[in-house]
Scaffold this motif. Structure first.
Motif, mmCIF file in Angstrom:
data_model
loop_
_atom_site.group_PDB
_atom_site.id
_atom_site.type_symbol
_atom_site.label_atom_id
_atom_site.label_comp_id
_atom_site.label_asym_id
_atom_site.label_seq_id
_atom_site.Cartn_x
_atom_site.Cartn_y
_atom_site.Cartn_z
ATOM 1 N N ALA A 263 1.601 12.669 -5.843
ATOM 2 C CA ALA A 263 3.060 12.561 -5.880
ATOM 3 C C ALA A 263 3.707 13.412 -4.794
ATOM 4 N N SER A 264 3.104 14.547 -4.491
ATOM 5 C CA SER A 264 3.670 15.452 -3.502
ATOM 6 C C SER A 264 3.499 14.953 -2.078
ATOM 7 N N HIS A 265 2.375 14.267 -1.803
ATOM 8 C CA HIS A 265 2.070 13.904 -0.415
ATOM 9 C C HIS A 265 2.058 12.401 -0.153
ATOM 10 N N GLY A 266 2.097 11.600 -1.196
ATOM 11 C CA GLY A 266 2.255 10.164 -1.012
ATOM 12 C C GLY A 266 1.024 9.405 -0.586
ATOM 13 N N HIS A 267 -0.145 10.030 -0.639
ATOM 14 C CA HIS A 267 -1.356 9.311 -0.272
ATOM 15 C C HIS A 267 -1.917 8.572 -1.492
ATOM 16 N N HIS A 268 -2.928 7.775 -1.264
ATOM 17 C CA HIS A 268 -3.609 7.044 -2.333
ATOM 18 C C HIS A 268 -5.099 7.344 -2.243
ATOM 19 N N VAL A 269 -5.794 7.172 -3.353
ATOM 20 C CA VAL A 269 -7.224 7.444 -3.396
ATOM 21 C C VAL A 269 -7.943 6.283 -4.061
ATOM 22 N N ALA A 270 -9.047 5.851 -3.466
ATOM 23 C CA ALA A 270 -9.853 4.767 -4.028
ATOM 24 C C ALA A 270 -11.293 5.237 -4.183
ATOM 25 N N PHE A 271 -11.860 4.970 -5.364
ATOM 26 C CA PHE A 271 -13.239 5.330 -5.662
ATOM 27 C C PHE A 271 -14.050 4.056 -5.918
#
Length: 379
Positions: free
Chosen positions: A353-361
């Protein structure tokens, strides 16, 4: 609504601390252009073999198999591959063996016929390891194509900032970004020493992975770290693959500065200062010594791929990932081919939420799949 076709399909297989990638591009005639990049450490082979044998038996052709450099976590799984029947379906092997290195010093390359194969070297035989190249690796009785796209010569960009384009009829354009002649010369100077180190055990024991806080990414990103000085890493074959408007950089273990200069060279040749790409497989498993700010500025991406489970060296480094999160275009996606305590931290809802990135596993139901990404066609 019409489905947008996939231009480039990338699989970052779970190869522990190493690299093993499968890249596919669909040609207009419906056939598949396919590239295999590295084979991970030796215990990756069963997984790689199973993946390749799942391909349609009528279409197991691999157009290019790339052995990026001589580190064990990249070549280990290629040895049984080269000794298998699957090697006969490869159109070309890209690999800088000893005969391709500049002639220099007492450790200079000798002729192909004087050497033993890499398979023999790994089994403890005496001789000149790697001199025989892929043909020797598979069998002394059958020759396999070796650097045919380069006239049998080295895969080499020349000077810093140089690059070499290989256009595939009906398929992608593959641009070589690394290594430079200087880095191959350095490998020639230290070939035997580098090979012994590459084929041996990691130079440090597996220790406890101490996870620091991620509450100040700016401080992490600004961490001053020495740049990679590994000679084999500097000789890595790194590539840009482009097809139907989609693009991916495959960074191998290449030096960040070498990659940055080559990507800037490509951009300037096209009338720009930066080269925006869809995806970037970060060099050296997300090491802070390779993922430098200049590299991220040279080729901003929407997707960043990391290949490692953190074995031995505890990659990816927090500083490297922080540089990506802060320096990439808004909302980049981090693709990890393993879900570990180290990588899982980057998916913390507060951090996202703070940096706006996304993560995929990886798909939890497919532990053997690693990270899988489809890049859509734009033309």
């Amino acid at each position: 609504m019409a489905t947008v076709p996939t231009a480039i399909h990338v699989e970052v297989l779970p190869a522990r601390l190493g690299d093993c990638l499968l890249v596919e591009c669909q040609r207009p005639d419906g056939t598949t252009w396919r590239m295999l990049v590295d084979g991970g450490p030796p215990d990756t082979w069963p997984l790689l073999e199973a993946r390749l044998r799942r391909l349609d038996p009528g279409d197991r052709h691999i157009d290019v198999a790339v052995i990026t450099h001589i580190d064990n976590d990249h070549i280990g799984g290629m040895l049984p591959f080269l000794a298998s029947d699957l090697a006969a379906d490869v159109g070309d092997f890209w690999f800088n063996g000893r005969p391709h290195l500049p002639v220099t010093g007492p450790d200079r390359p000798r002729s192909v016929d004087q050497g033993e194969s890499l398979v023999a070297a790994l089994r403890g035989s005496d001789g000149d390891p790697l001199a025989g190249g892929p043909a020797a690796l598979a069998s002394r009785t059958r020759a396999l194509p070796w650097n045919a796209a380069f006239g049998g010569g080295p895969v080499d960009t020349g000077a810093a900032g140089g690059f070499v384009e290989v256009a595939v009829p009906g398929g992608p354009t593959v641009t070589v970004l690394s290594p430079t002649t200087k880095r191959l010369t350095r490998l020639a100077d230290t070939w035997s020493k580098s090979l012994r180190a590459a084929l041996g055990a990691p130079d440090r024991d597996v220790g406890l992975d101490v996870l620091g806080p991620l509450d100040d990414l700016e401080h992490l990103a600004d961490t001053r770290t020495p740049q990679d000085s590994s000679v084999p890493n500097g000789s890595s074959i790194a590539l840009l693959v482009e097809h139907r408007g989609a693009s991916v950089v495959l960074g191998a273990d290449a030096y960040g500065g070498v990659l940055a200069a080559a990507l800037q060279g490509v951009a300037r040749a096209r009338g720009d200062e930066t080269l925006s790409v869809d995806a970037f497989k970060l060099p050296h498993h997300g090491s802070e010594a390779n993922v430098v700010a200049a590299l991220l500025r040279a080729a901003p991406a929407r997707h960043y791929l990391v290949s490692t489970n953190g074995d031995v060296f505890h990659h990816p480094d927090d500083a490297a990932v922080a540089r990506v999160v802060l320096g990439a275009p808004a909302g980049p996606t981090l693709w990890f081919n393993y879900r570990t305590p180290r990588t899982e931290r980057w998916a913390d809802p507060r951090l996202v939420a703070s940096h706006g990135h996304h993560v995929a596993f990886p798909d939890p139901g497919r532990a053997d799949a690693g990270a899988v990404i489809d890049l859509p066609a734009r033309r």
